[in-house]
Write a protein that holds these residues in place. Sequence first.
Motif, PDB file in Angstrom:
ATOM      1  N   ARG A  42       0.832  -1.214   0.000  1.00  0.00           N
ATOM      2  CA  ARG A  42       0.000   0.000   0.000  1.00  0.00           C
ATOM      3  C   ARG A  42       0.865   1.263   0.000  1.00  0.00           C
ATOM      4  O   ARG A  42       0.626   2.201  -0.765  1.00  0.00           O
ATOM      5  N   ASN A  43       1.889   1.273   0.862  1.00  0.00           N
ATOM      6  CA  ASN A  43       2.755   2.456   0.951  1.00  0.00           C
ATOM      7  C   ASN A  43       3.509   2.704  -0.342  1.00  0.00           C
ATOM      8  O   ASN A  43       3.599   3.837  -0.826  1.00  0.00           O
ATOM      9  N   ILE A  44       4.075   1.654  -0.908  1.00  0.00           N
ATOM     10  CA  ILE A  44       4.865   1.814  -2.137  1.00  0.00           C
ATOM     11  C   ILE A  44       3.965   2.220  -3.297  1.00  0.00           C
ATOM     12  O   ILE A  44       4.364   2.980  -4.181  1.00  0.00           O
ATOM     13  N   ARG A  53       1.773   6.742  -6.785  1.00  0.00           N
ATOM     14  CA  ARG A  53       0.601   7.522  -7.181  1.00  0.00           C
ATOM     15  C   ARG A  53       0.870   9.018  -7.021  1.00  0.00           C
ATOM     16  O   ARG A  53       0.439   9.829  -7.847  1.00  0.00           O
ATOM     17  N   LEU A  54       1.585   9.378  -5.964  1.00  0.00           N
ATOM     18  CA  LEU A  54       1.918  10.785  -5.730  1.00  0.00           C
ATOM     19  C   LEU A  54       2.852  11.335  -6.803  1.00  0.00           C
ATOM     20  O   LEU A  54       2.798  12.513  -7.152  1.00  0.00           O
ATOM     21  N   GLN A  55       3.701  10.475  -7.329  1.00  0.00           N
ATOM     22  CA  GLN A  55       4.673  10.899  -8.336  1.00  0.00           C
ATOM     23  C   GLN A  55       4.081  10.960  -9.738  1.00  0.00           C
ATOM     24  O   GLN A  55       4.592  11.681 -10.592  1.00  0.00           O
ATOM     25  N   HIS A  56       2.994  10.218  -9.963  1.00  0.00           N
ATOM     26  CA  HIS A  56       2.416  10.152 -11.313  1.00  0.00           C
ATOM     27  C   HIS A  56       0.894  10.260 -11.227  1.00  0.00           C
ATOM     28  O   HIS A  56       0.235   9.395 -10.643  1.00  0.00           O
ATOM     29  N   ALA A  57       0.355  11.296 -11.798  1.00  0.00           N
ATOM     30  CA  ALA A  57      -1.089  11.524 -11.752  1.00  0.00           C
ATOM     31  C   ALA A  57      -1.868  10.430 -12.460  1.00  0.00           C
ATOM     32  O   ALA A  57      -2.952  10.040 -12.033  1.00  0.00           O
ATOM     33  N   ASP A  58      -1.297   9.919 -13.555  1.00  0.00           N
ATOM     34  CA  ASP A  58      -1.932   8.849 -14.322  1.00  0.00           C
ATOM     35  C   ASP A  58      -1.641   7.514 -13.628  1.00  0.00           C
ATOM     36  O   ASP A  58      -0.484   7.109 -13.493  1.00  0.00           O
ATOM     37  N   VAL A  59      -2.684   6.814 -13.178  1.00  0.00           N
ATOM     38  CA  VAL A  59      -2.515   5.550 -12.445  1.00  0.00           C
ATOM     39  C   VAL A  59      -1.761   4.514 -13.267  1.00  0.00           C
ATOM     40  O   VAL A  59      -0.911   3.786 -12.743  1.00  0.00           O
ATOM     41  N   ARG A 107       5.706   2.432 -13.739  1.00  0.00           N
ATOM     42  CA  ARG A 107       6.898   2.850 -12.997  1.00  0.00           C
ATOM     43  C   ARG A 107       7.122   1.930 -11.792  1.00  0.00           C
ATOM     44  O   ARG A 107       8.254   1.623 -11.435  1.00  0.00           O
ATOM     45  N   LEU A 108       6.047   1.524 -11.168  1.00  0.00           N
ATOM     46  CA  LEU A 108       6.116   0.610 -10.030  1.00  0.00           C
ATOM     47  C   LEU A 108       6.775  -0.707 -10.432  1.00  0.00           C
ATOM     48  O   LEU A 108       7.656  -1.222  -9.743  1.00  0.00           O
ATOM     49  N   ILE A 109       6.342  -1.244 -11.556  1.00  0.00           N
ATOM     50  CA  ILE A 109       6.914  -2.503 -12.050  1.00  0.00           C
ATOM     51  C   ILE A 109       8.388  -2.322 -12.391  1.00  0.00           C
ATOM     52  O   ILE A 109       9.232  -3.173 -12.080  1.00  0.00           O
ATOM     53  N   ALA A 110       8.709  -1.184 -13.011  1.00  0.00           N
ATOM     54  CA  ALA A 110      10.105  -0.903 -13.362  1.00  0.00           C
ATOM     55  C   ALA A 110      10.973  -0.786 -12.104  1.00  0.00           C
ATOM     56  O   ALA A 110      12.107  -1.280 -12.074  1.00  0.00           O
ATOM     57  N   THR A 111      10.429  -0.151 -11.065  1.00  0.00           N
ATOM     58  CA  THR A 111      11.166  -0.009  -9.801  1.00  0.00           C
ATOM     59  C   THR A 111      11.490  -1.367  -9.205  1.00  0.00           C
ATOM     60  O   THR A 111      12.623  -1.637  -8.782  1.00  0.00           O
ATOM     61  N   HIS A 112      10.500  -2.254  -9.171  1.00  0.00           N
ATOM     62  CA  HIS A 112      10.704  -3.583  -8.597  1.00  0.00           C
ATOM     63  C   HIS A 112      11.633  -4.442  -9.462  1.00  0.00           C
ATOM     64  O   HIS A 112      12.380  -5.272  -8.936  1.00  0.00           O
ATOM     65  N   THR A 113      11.590  -4.215 -10.753  1.00  0.00           N
ATOM     66  CA  THR A 113      12.499  -4.949 -11.639  1.00  0.00           C
ATOM     67  C   THR A 113      13.941  -4.577 -11.350  1.00  0.00           C
ATOM     68  O   THR A 113      14.827  -5.438 -11.295  1.00  0.00           O
ATOM     69  N   ARG A 114      14.178  -3.300 -11.125  1.00  0.00           N
ATOM     70  CA  ARG A 114      15.534  -2.849 -10.778  1.00  0.00           C
ATOM     71  C   ARG A 114      15.966  -3.414  -9.420  1.00  0.00           C
ATOM     72  O   ARG A 114      17.118  -3.800  -9.238  1.00  0.00           O
ATOM     73  N   LEU A 115      15.032  -3.470  -8.473  1.00  0.00           N
ATOM     74  CA  LEU A 115      15.361  -3.961  -7.134  1.00  0.00           C
ATOM     75  C   LEU A 115      15.833  -5.414  -7.161  1.00  0.00           C
ATOM     76  O   LEU A 115      16.843  -5.757  -6.541  1.00  0.00           O
ATOM     77  N   VAL A 116      15.084  -6.269  -7.864  1.00  0.00           N
ATOM     78  CA  VAL A 116      15.443  -7.690  -7.854  1.00  0.00           C
ATOM     79  C   VAL A 116      16.690  -7.957  -8.683  1.00  0.00           C
ATOM     80  O   VAL A 116      17.353  -8.990  -8.499  1.00  0.00           O
ATOM     81  N   ALA A 117      17.013  -7.052  -9.594  1.00  0.00           N
ATOM     82  CA  ALA A 117      18.214  -7.228 -10.401  1.00  0.00           C
ATOM     83  C   ALA A 117      19.461  -6.738  -9.679  1.00  0.00           C
ATOM     84  O   ALA A 117      20.582  -7.105 -10.044  1.00  0.00           O
ATOM     85  N   ALA A 118      19.259  -5.912  -8.656  1.00  0.00           N
ATOM     86  CA  ALA A 118      20.401  -5.321  -7.953  1.00  0.00           C
ATOM     87  C   ALA A 118      21.130  -6.368  -7.116  1.00  0.00           C
ATOM     88  O   ALA A 118      20.519  -7.049  -6.310  1.00  0.00           O
ATOM     89  N   THR A 119      22.412  -6.483  -7.319  1.00  0.00           N
ATOM     90  CA  THR A 119      23.199  -7.428  -6.538  1.00  0.00           C
ATOM     91  C   THR A 119      23.347  -6.927  -5.112  1.00  0.00           C
ATOM     92  O   THR A 119      23.450  -5.738  -4.862  1.00  0.00           O
ATOM     93  N   GLY A 120      23.345  -7.845  -4.159  1.00  0.00           N
ATOM     94  CA  GLY A 120      23.505  -7.486  -2.766  1.00  0.00           C
ATOM     95  C   GLY A 120      22.202  -7.212  -2.050  1.00  0.00           C
ATOM     96  O   GLY A 120      22.164  -7.182  -0.823  1.00  0.00           O
ATOM     97  N   PHE A 121      21.108  -7.037  -2.797  1.00  0.00           N
ATOM     98  CA  PHE A 121      19.841  -6.730  -2.139  1.00  0.00           C
ATOM     99  C   PHE A 121      19.361  -7.919  -1.311  1.00  0.00           C
ATOM    100  O   PHE A 121      18.912  -7.771  -0.185  1.00  0.00           O
TER     101      PHE A 121
END
Length: 224
Positions: free
Chosen positions: A48-50, A55-61, A67-81
């Motif tokens: 919910r928080n994420i 939503r605050l950053q992008h008016a269009d849902v 962008r949310l999916i792209a953010t999570h894609t970067r997270l799981v690809a990041a080594t060390g996470f």
Amino acid sequence: MGTAEIETVLEDGAQASLGEDEKRTVAKFVDKIVEAGIDGVGPLESARNIAEQHRLQHADVEVAIDRLIATHTRLVAATGFATGLGGVFALPVTIPTDAAVLYTLSARCVAAVAHLRGYDIESDEVRSVVLLTLLGAGGAAVAAEAGVQLGSKAALAALQRVPGRVLIEINKKVGFRLFTKFGTKGVVNLGKMVPLVGGGVGAGINAAAMRSAGKYSKRNFPKA
């Protein structure tokens, strides 16, 4: 024999080879994945928080969802996470930490998409669809066995009519299939009570898995 059929055979073999204690461990692991992904745990923010941050950053849902999916894609690809969150997911199951983190972040991403599209992520039915979504096309097949057609607005209504015990069995089945995806011989070893260890599945594989979860999240939680 197709991929889905092979996975079903592996899953059936996995369940047959496990004792009752090990089956309960699988169920516990699945519950933890969904709970941590949706509600958050330790440094991991809730779905919910994420979702609201995007939503605050992008008016269009729909832009926020992409962008949310792209953010999570970067997270799981990041080594060390995975290493950084290893202690959070130290369950008594011998599945790589990387896999546990991948599934947890995937669940958060899917639930966040559901929230942005107006679904109640506190409901058992929505949480079951979140879990089914992690299987991609395989999730639709599991749901179909219970007479539920994912990807339609009627899916949640259909799940509400499914007896609670059936819903639990659906969740268990998804859990076994998630395990077989990371088991080198079709099933991971659940008998050794050791902490999770680094798996190093690979940034590319993780990113592809997250993109798939994002794709199916938009399909399984259609616009209201």
